[in-house]
Write a protein that holds these residues in place. Sequence first.
Motif, PDB file in Angstrom:
ATOM      1  N   ARG A 145      -5.419  -8.773   1.105  1.00 39.06           N
ATOM      2  CA  ARG A 145      -6.031  -7.418   1.559  1.00 39.06           C
ATOM      3  C   ARG A 145      -7.367  -7.835   1.779  1.00 39.06           C
ATOM      4  O   ARG A 145      -7.919  -7.146   2.875  1.00 39.06           O
ATOM      5  CB  ARG A 145      -5.922  -6.736   0.065  1.00 39.06           C
ATOM      6  CG  ARG A 145      -6.632  -5.249   0.669  1.00 39.06           C
ATOM      7  CD  ARG A 145      -6.625  -4.452  -0.857  1.00 39.06           C
ATOM      8  NE  ARG A 145      -7.245  -5.338  -1.852  1.00 39.06           N
ATOM      9  CZ  ARG A 145      -7.269  -4.989  -3.233  1.00 39.06           C
ATOM     10  NH1 ARG A 145      -6.358  -4.081  -3.736  1.00 39.06           N
ATOM     11  NH2 ARG A 145      -7.775  -5.812  -4.090  1.00 39.06           N
ATOM     12  N   GLU A 146      -8.011  -8.735   1.111  1.00 37.85           N
ATOM     13  CA  GLU A 146      -9.454  -8.964   1.505  1.00 37.85           C
ATOM     14  C   GLU A 146      -9.487  -9.928   2.762  1.00 37.85           C
ATOM     15  O   GLU A 146     -10.530  -9.232   3.560  1.00 37.85           O
ATOM     16  CB  GLU A 146      -9.990 -10.077   0.111  1.00 37.85           C
ATOM     17  CG  GLU A 146     -10.124  -9.055  -0.928  1.00 37.85           C
ATOM     18  CD  GLU A 146     -10.747 -10.059  -2.078  1.00 37.85           C
ATOM     19  OE1 GLU A 146     -10.797 -11.204  -1.857  1.00 37.85           O
ATOM     20  OE2 GLU A 146     -10.477  -9.660  -3.374  1.00 37.85           O
TER      21      GLU A 146
ATOM     22  N   THR B 116      -9.232  -7.057   5.446  1.00 38.57           N
ATOM     23  CA  THR B 116     -10.351  -6.270   5.475  1.00 38.57           C
ATOM     24  C   THR B 116     -11.622  -7.049   6.132  1.00 38.57           C
ATOM     25  O   THR B 116     -12.308  -6.437   6.806  1.00 38.57           O
ATOM     26  CB  THR B 116     -10.971  -5.781   4.192  1.00 38.57           C
ATOM     27  OG1 THR B 116      -9.896  -5.156   3.322  1.00 38.57           O
ATOM     28  CG2 THR B 116     -12.053  -5.045   4.064  1.00 38.57           C
ATOM     29  N   SER B 117     -11.720  -8.193   5.793  1.00 40.24           N
ATOM     30  CA  SER B 117     -12.806  -9.040   6.516  1.00 40.24           C
ATOM     31  C   SER B 117     -12.574  -9.109   7.834  1.00 40.24           C
ATOM     32  O   SER B 117     -13.613  -9.211   8.708  1.00 40.24           O
ATOM     33  CB  SER B 117     -12.865 -10.394   5.733  1.00 40.24           C
ATOM     34  OG  SER B 117     -13.301 -10.450   4.466  1.00 40.24           O
TER      35      SER B 117
ATOM     36  N   ASN C  79       0.749  -1.276  -0.127  1.00 42.11           N
ATOM     37  CA  ASN C  79       0.050  -0.002  -0.057  1.00 42.11           C
ATOM     38  C   ASN C  79       0.920   1.164   0.016  1.00 42.11           C
ATOM     39  O   ASN C  79       0.581   2.115  -0.686  1.00 42.11           O
ATOM     40  CB  ASN C  79      -0.850   0.051   1.168  1.00 42.11           C
ATOM     41  CG  ASN C  79      -2.157  -1.083   1.341  1.00 42.11           C
ATOM     42  OD1 ASN C  79      -2.371  -1.645   0.161  1.00 42.11           O
ATOM     43  ND2 ASN C  79      -2.648  -1.253   2.354  1.00 42.11           N
TER      44      ASN C  79
ATOM     45  N   ARG D  24     -10.923  -7.312   9.933  1.00 39.84           N
ATOM     46  CA  ARG D  24     -11.212  -5.568  10.551  1.00 39.84           C
ATOM     47  C   ARG D  24     -12.884  -5.637  10.678  1.00 39.84           C
ATOM     48  O   ARG D  24     -13.225  -5.042  11.630  1.00 39.84           O
ATOM     49  CB  ARG D  24     -10.630  -4.701   9.839  1.00 39.84           C
ATOM     50  CG  ARG D  24      -9.124  -4.637   9.875  1.00 39.84           C
ATOM     51  CD  ARG D  24      -8.485  -3.372   9.274  1.00 39.84           C
ATOM     52  NE  ARG D  24      -6.818  -3.459   9.114  1.00 39.84           N
ATOM     53  CZ  ARG D  24      -6.335  -3.815   8.240  1.00 39.84           C
ATOM     54  NH1 ARG D  24      -6.665  -3.975   6.972  1.00 39.84           N
ATOM     55  NH2 ARG D  24      -4.901  -3.758   8.314  1.00 39.84           N
ATOM     56  N   GLU D  25     -13.658  -5.931   9.736  1.00 44.21           N
ATOM     57  CA  GLU D  25     -14.918  -5.876   9.623  1.00 44.21           C
ATOM     58  C   GLU D  25     -15.517  -6.653  10.822  1.00 44.21           C
ATOM     59  O   GLU D  25     -16.339  -6.308  11.295  1.00 44.21           O
ATOM     60  CB  GLU D  25     -15.383  -6.324   8.277  1.00 44.21           C
ATOM     61  CG  GLU D  25     -15.169  -5.074   7.169  1.00 44.21           C
ATOM     62  CD  GLU D  25     -15.773  -5.474   5.890  1.00 44.21           C
ATOM     63  OE1 GLU D  25     -16.150  -6.681   5.858  1.00 44.21           O
ATOM     64  OE2 GLU D  25     -15.822  -4.625   4.995  1.00 44.21           O
TER      65      GLU D  25
END
Length: 300
Positions: A70-71, A74-75, A15, A77-78
């Motif tokens: 990355r996915e 993200t999952s 990133n 953290r969600e």
Amino acid sequence: MNHLEAIATFVEVVNCGSFSQAAERLSVSKSHVSRQISQLENHLDALLLNRTTRKVSLTDVGQSFYPTCREMLTSLREAEQAIIEQQHTVRGLLTVSVAGQFGEDYVVPATLKFMAKYPQVTVNLDFSNRLVDLVAEGYDLAIRAGRLKDSSLIARRIASRKLYICASPAYLEQHGQPEDLTQLRPHNCLVGTLNTWRFLDRGQHLDLRVEGNWRSNNGRALVLAALSGLGLVQLPSFYLEKHIQAGELVKVLEPYYPTDTGTWAVYPSNRHMSHKVRLFINFLAEEFTQLALPNPASGN
């Protein structure tokens, strides 16, 4: 190697496009970032990043690996955020063990007010005189009175509790009024759940065994027996206050009333207290303070 930390570091490097910037974002050293990436590549036996003095870029393997990482992050953290929000949103089932007249007269009205304030909460109030196993039976908390003996539970005092000893004027006229504990033995003591009554004598709390011809685990039944002139009774003050005010019962042995009892909200020590449970306990404590209860308790 901490795989999750290494993957998170890898995603941050991509990133940022730089080991230095990734280290700054993660609040770690550049060498730590470099070590995490190297360990991840060694673990995968694949080169993920092309390193030059000017920039960092993904290899072919890194390009296929990065979107999945990355996915996944993200999952994760969600999911974490959902748990945090759930913990701070007052909703869901609240299962409470409660007993006696205190539960009926005070816990029920307070709970209804709590539900009006937090309409997404569903409440199951289970009335039982038995000592439930909070963990095994899935209770969020219990309202208990007196002295707590179960050290595996965490307790918060939510209301005061005072024990009175009373008898009817007719009983006292016939049998006399005890002036100290040595005069208690000849009297007919109406026995509740326990065979002992609690006293304070010369600064020390003690339990004395009492006997009588009437036993009940129901506070109202004990009150009715005392009102009928059957004997002396020791009960929490809220059972007796209105009868004392009406002159139907008379307090005796007042210097010997114990001072070490209370009403408690208890919950298992091995269970994290959810936001709804914490709010409910706080709400009960506030309600009982505002009601100025006459030293209540959850049962005999």
